[in-house]
Design a protein around this motif. Structure first.
Motif, PDB file in Angstrom:
ATOM      1  N   ASN A  82     -10.043  10.138   9.925  1.00 50.22           N
ATOM      2  CA  ASN A  82     -11.086  11.173   9.902  1.00 50.22           C
ATOM      3  C   ASN A  82     -10.503  12.567  10.130  1.00 50.22           C
ATOM      4  O   ASN A  82      -9.638  12.989   9.402  1.00 50.22           O
TER       5      ASN A  82
ATOM      6  N   LYS B 242     -10.636  11.929  -9.175  1.00 50.93           N
ATOM      7  CA  LYS B 242     -11.563  10.798  -9.065  1.00 50.93           C
ATOM      8  C   LYS B 242     -10.964   9.707  -8.158  1.00 50.93           C
ATOM      9  O   LYS B 242     -10.524  10.017  -7.068  1.00 50.93           O
ATOM     10  N   ASN B 243     -10.952   8.465  -8.666  1.00 49.93           N
ATOM     11  CA  ASN B 243     -10.488   7.377  -7.802  1.00 49.93           C
ATOM     12  C   ASN B 243      -8.967   7.246  -7.761  1.00 49.93           C
ATOM     13  O   ASN B 243      -8.443   6.370  -7.083  1.00 49.93           O
TER      14      ASN B 243
ATOM     15  N   GLN C 200      -7.189   3.776   4.856  1.00 52.17           N
ATOM     16  CA  GLN C 200      -8.567   3.375   4.565  1.00 52.17           C
ATOM     17  C   GLN C 200      -9.528   4.446   5.036  1.00 52.17           C
ATOM     18  O   GLN C 200      -9.421   4.925   6.146  1.00 52.17           O
ATOM     19  N   GLY C 201     -10.469   4.805   4.171  1.00 47.25           N
ATOM     20  CA  GLY C 201     -11.454   5.794   4.583  1.00 47.25           C
ATOM     21  C   GLY C 201     -10.872   7.189   4.515  1.00 47.25           C
ATOM     22  O   GLY C 201      -9.993   7.469   3.705  1.00 47.25           O
ATOM     23  N   SER C 202     -11.358   8.069   5.386  1.00 46.40           N
ATOM     24  CA  SER C 202     -10.941   9.461   5.355  1.00 46.40           C
ATOM     25  C   SER C 202      -9.859   9.705   6.389  1.00 46.40           C
ATOM     26  O   SER C 202      -9.862   9.074   7.449  1.00 46.40           O
TER      27      SER C 202
ATOM     28  N   LYS D 170     -16.977  25.592   2.151  1.00 48.41           N
ATOM     29  CA  LYS D 170     -18.025  24.689   2.622  1.00 48.41           C
ATOM     30  C   LYS D 170     -17.511  23.755   3.721  1.00 48.41           C
ATOM     31  O   LYS D 170     -18.032  23.751   4.827  1.00 48.41           O
ATOM     32  N   HIS D 171     -16.492  22.975   3.384  1.00 44.27           N
ATOM     33  CA  HIS D 171     -16.055  21.974   4.360  1.00 44.27           C
ATOM     34  C   HIS D 171     -15.446  22.621   5.606  1.00 44.27           C
ATOM     35  O   HIS D 171     -15.881  22.347   6.720  1.00 44.27           O
TER      36      HIS D 171
ATOM     37  N   TRP E  77      -8.874  13.015   2.554  1.00 46.50           N
ATOM     38  CA  TRP E  77     -10.318  12.842   2.376  1.00 46.50           C
ATOM     39  C   TRP E  77     -10.606  12.930   0.873  1.00 46.50           C
ATOM     40  O   TRP E  77      -9.926  13.662   0.146  1.00 46.50           O
ATOM     41  N   GLU E  78     -11.623  12.223   0.438  1.00 45.11           N
ATOM     42  CA  GLU E  78     -11.948  12.263  -0.992  1.00 45.11           C
ATOM     43  C   GLU E  78     -12.338  13.679  -1.435  1.00 45.11           C
ATOM     44  O   GLU E  78     -12.079  14.071  -2.562  1.00 45.11           O
ATOM     45  N   HIS E  79     -12.943  14.461  -0.532  1.00 48.02           N
ATOM     46  CA  HIS E  79     -13.350  15.805  -0.963  1.00 48.02           C
ATOM     47  C   HIS E  79     -12.142  16.674  -1.328  1.00 48.02           C
ATOM     48  O   HIS E  79     -12.292  17.695  -1.996  1.00 48.02           O
TER      49      HIS E  79
ATOM     50  N   TYR F 223     -11.399  14.569  -5.174  1.00 47.96           N
ATOM     51  CA  TYR F 223     -12.242  13.728  -6.017  1.00 47.96           C
ATOM     52  C   TYR F 223     -12.722  14.399  -7.304  1.00 47.96           C
ATOM     53  O   TYR F 223     -12.752  13.777  -8.367  1.00 47.96           O
ATOM     54  N   LEU F 224     -13.090  15.672  -7.239  1.00 46.62           N
ATOM     55  CA  LEU F 224     -13.613  16.341  -8.442  1.00 46.62           C
ATOM     56  C   LEU F 224     -12.574  16.325  -9.561  1.00 46.62           C
ATOM     57  O   LEU F 224     -12.921  16.318 -10.736  1.00 46.62           O
TER      58      LEU F 224
ATOM     59  N   LEU G 123     -14.714  24.916  -2.604  1.00 48.73           N
ATOM     60  CA  LEU G 123     -15.611  24.064  -1.814  1.00 48.73           C
ATOM     61  C   LEU G 123     -14.943  23.655  -0.509  1.00 48.73           C
ATOM     62  O   LEU G 123     -15.571  23.641   0.554  1.00 48.73           O
TER      63      LEU G 123
ATOM     64  N   GLU H 120     -12.153  25.016  -8.115  1.00 46.62           N
ATOM     65  CA  GLU H 120     -13.441  24.523  -7.600  1.00 46.62           C
ATOM     66  C   GLU H 120     -13.236  23.720  -6.316  1.00 46.62           C
ATOM     67  O   GLU H 120     -13.966  23.887  -5.333  1.00 46.62           O
TER      68      GLU H 120
END
Lengths: 269, 237
Positions: free
Chosen positions: B180, B209-210, B157-159, B64-65, B200-202, B205-206, B60, B56
């Motif tokens: 980024n 998670k964290n 930190q961040g993406s 998608k991304h 990146w979390e994408h 993450y699914l 995605l 999955e």
């Protein structure tokens, strides 16, 4: 340092030394909003004759049940977002402050000082993210969305032309954010007007001395389980169904104590 | 841009010349053509990296991304072309952030797909030969390198991305991070990406998670060191 009383009062989860604002004095009905509890973990350790009490930041509870924002934000998302992500920031911050010279600062001071004019110190990310998330939970409400009213609506119409213009600008700004970050409705202290601002990662408008009115979290963890790559639907649902204009009104009323918005008068409550 | 050319060549990034549009109004009689980019196919099935990365997530992430970066880069390029033709300098400048973000997203993901390989096809097998020696020399051991990349990826930190880079001039390996979708070239024109890990979390993450450190720990079971070795040898030899 000179910290703004307006934003100081807005800062949740602060230390016991922070004054609590008698909200009722504004004559606003606050019934639907449970003010956040700020549980504090106290640790006392005795060395010799003197007892040293160390206060830490606590994880503030969102002012609603974790399933209350469904279907627009799932219980699962909030469980992870609040109980894991938010908690990790609180715990990491406490760990950083344990032996830090920054211990004892108010949250607002901590954020401003550690931002260090754009060269953030290690504590900045955690401090700002603790504050941002507290602010974000209170920017939403199970019965949210709808339209702002009264003086806030008038101010939005004054500064954006119309509510619909504001909404477009908020959407556009949120969609245009590259990477992780936040989009805000802020009151610009100098210009005395509302504006939309986007910030990267943990940065919040407090560091620019602007007064935040609303926040939307655009880190992927905030929406990925519910919306996957569809950031646009997430943003639209926030604006149409989750945003808490009640909080926004309370915040701008507080802000108005420090920024003279002139006409129109806020609030018309 | 040397690196852009290199990656296009070595990765077969789908650059395609679109009907040469004659430049209007410039009077030089020179024609330019837009090179649009395309979504590259994955060299394995979406489910082939399970259980390390779920089907999955892969679907995605790719459909998608990456597709969105491709589409937005092509759109930005068209707008840039138009702005250049009109001599609209402020528009040209304004478009730079979208070009960097979406062009970077395309470059980074095209490398990332090559960096992964199903375990049963050799994903996770440690590098041998010249790259294996270089890793030992520059980081003491592969374990140290992995620890360093995991630590820097977790701390980002961040993406963003964490990279194993080759500095073409000094011939040294280095670990770099970019924010980024900034491609590695933004850290220096000498840097060649051998290995890029999407934090990146994408990207996780699914499934994770964290718990980003678990994603970083597990991804090494599907890392394609053969690809990294080839890029390294092409540059160093």
């Amino acid at each position: 340092m000179a910290s703004s009383p307006a934003t100081l009062l807005l800062s949740p989860g602060g230390r016991a030394s922070q004054p609590s604002l008698p909200l009722a004095s504004h004559g606003l009905r606050l019934a639907p909003l449970n003010l956040p509890r700020t549980p504090k973990k106290m640790e006392s350790c005795c060395s010799g004759n003197s007892a040293k009490v160390i206060a830490y930041y606590g994880l503030t509870t969102p002012p609603y049940e974790l399933n209350a924002l469904e279907p627009y934000m799932s219980k699962r998302t909030l469980e992870l977002h609040w109980e894991r992500h938010h908690r990790e920031h609180v715990e990491s911050l406490n760990k950083q402050l344990r032996n830090s010279s920054l211990y004892g600062y108010t949250m607002l001071e901590l954020i401003k000082v550690t931002y260090n004019n754009g060269n953030p110190l290690p504590e900045f990310n955690n401090a700002a993210e603790v504050w941002n998330h507290d602010f974000f939970w209170e920017s939403m409400h199970p019965d949210g969305g709808k339209l702002p009213w009264g003086g806030l609506l008038q101010q939005i119409e004054k500064d954006f032309g119309s509510y619909s213009n504001f909404k477009d600008e908020f959407m556009h700004s949120a969609l245009g954010l590259f990477g992780s970050g936040w989009v805000w409705l802020i009151l610009k202290r100098e210009e005395k007007r509302l504006a939309v601002m986007k910030t990267s990662n943990a940065i919040c408008p407090l560091v620019f001395d602007d007064i935040p009115i609303l926040a939307l979290d655009l880190w992927e963890h905030a929406y990925y389980l519910d919306y996957k790559d569809d950031r646009e639907t997430y943003i639209r649902n926030f604006i149409n169904h989750l945003v808490c204009w009640h909080s926004a009104t309370v915040r701008i009323v507080r802000a108005e104590a420090f920024v003279n918005l002139g006409e129109p008068k806020i609030p018309v409550a | 841009m040397a690196l852009g050319f290199l990656t296009a060549k070595t990765l077969g990034l789908g650059f395609r010349a679109r009907g040469a549009a004659p430049a209007l109004g410039l009077g030089f009689g020179q024609s330019r053509s837009l090179h649009t980019v395309e979504l590259p196919d994955l060299p394995y099935d979406y489910a082939a990296l399970e259980p390390t990365i779920s089907a999955e997530i892969m679907q995605l992430h790719h459909q998608k991304h990456h597709q969105a970066y491709v589409n937005n880069y092509n759109t930005a390029q068209e707008q840039l072309e138009e702005a250049l033709n009109k001599g609209d300098v402020s528009k040209v400048v304004h478009l730079q952030s979208a070009i960097k973000f979406n062009g970077g997203g395309h470059i980074n993901h095209s490398i990332f797909w090559q960096n992964l390989k199903p375990s049963k096809e050799g994903g996770g097998d440690p590098p041998h030969g010249a790259l294996g020696w270089a890793v030992d020399q520059d980081f003491r051991s592969l374990e140290v390198l992995i620890q360093k990349m995991n630590a820097e990826g977790a701390a980002l930190q961040g993406s963003g991305w964490v990279w194993l880079a080759l500095d073409k001039e000094s011939k040294k390996l280095r670990v770099e991070t970019t924010a980024n979708q900034d491609p590695l070239v933004t850290k220096g024109a000498n840097f060649v990406p051998l290995l890029g890990i999407d934090v990146w979390e994408h990207a996780y993450y699914l499934q994770y998670k964290n718990v980003k450190p678990d994603y970083l720990k597990n991804i090494w079971t599907v890392i394609n060191w053969k690809y990294a070795s080839q890029v390294y040898e092409n540059e160093v030899v």
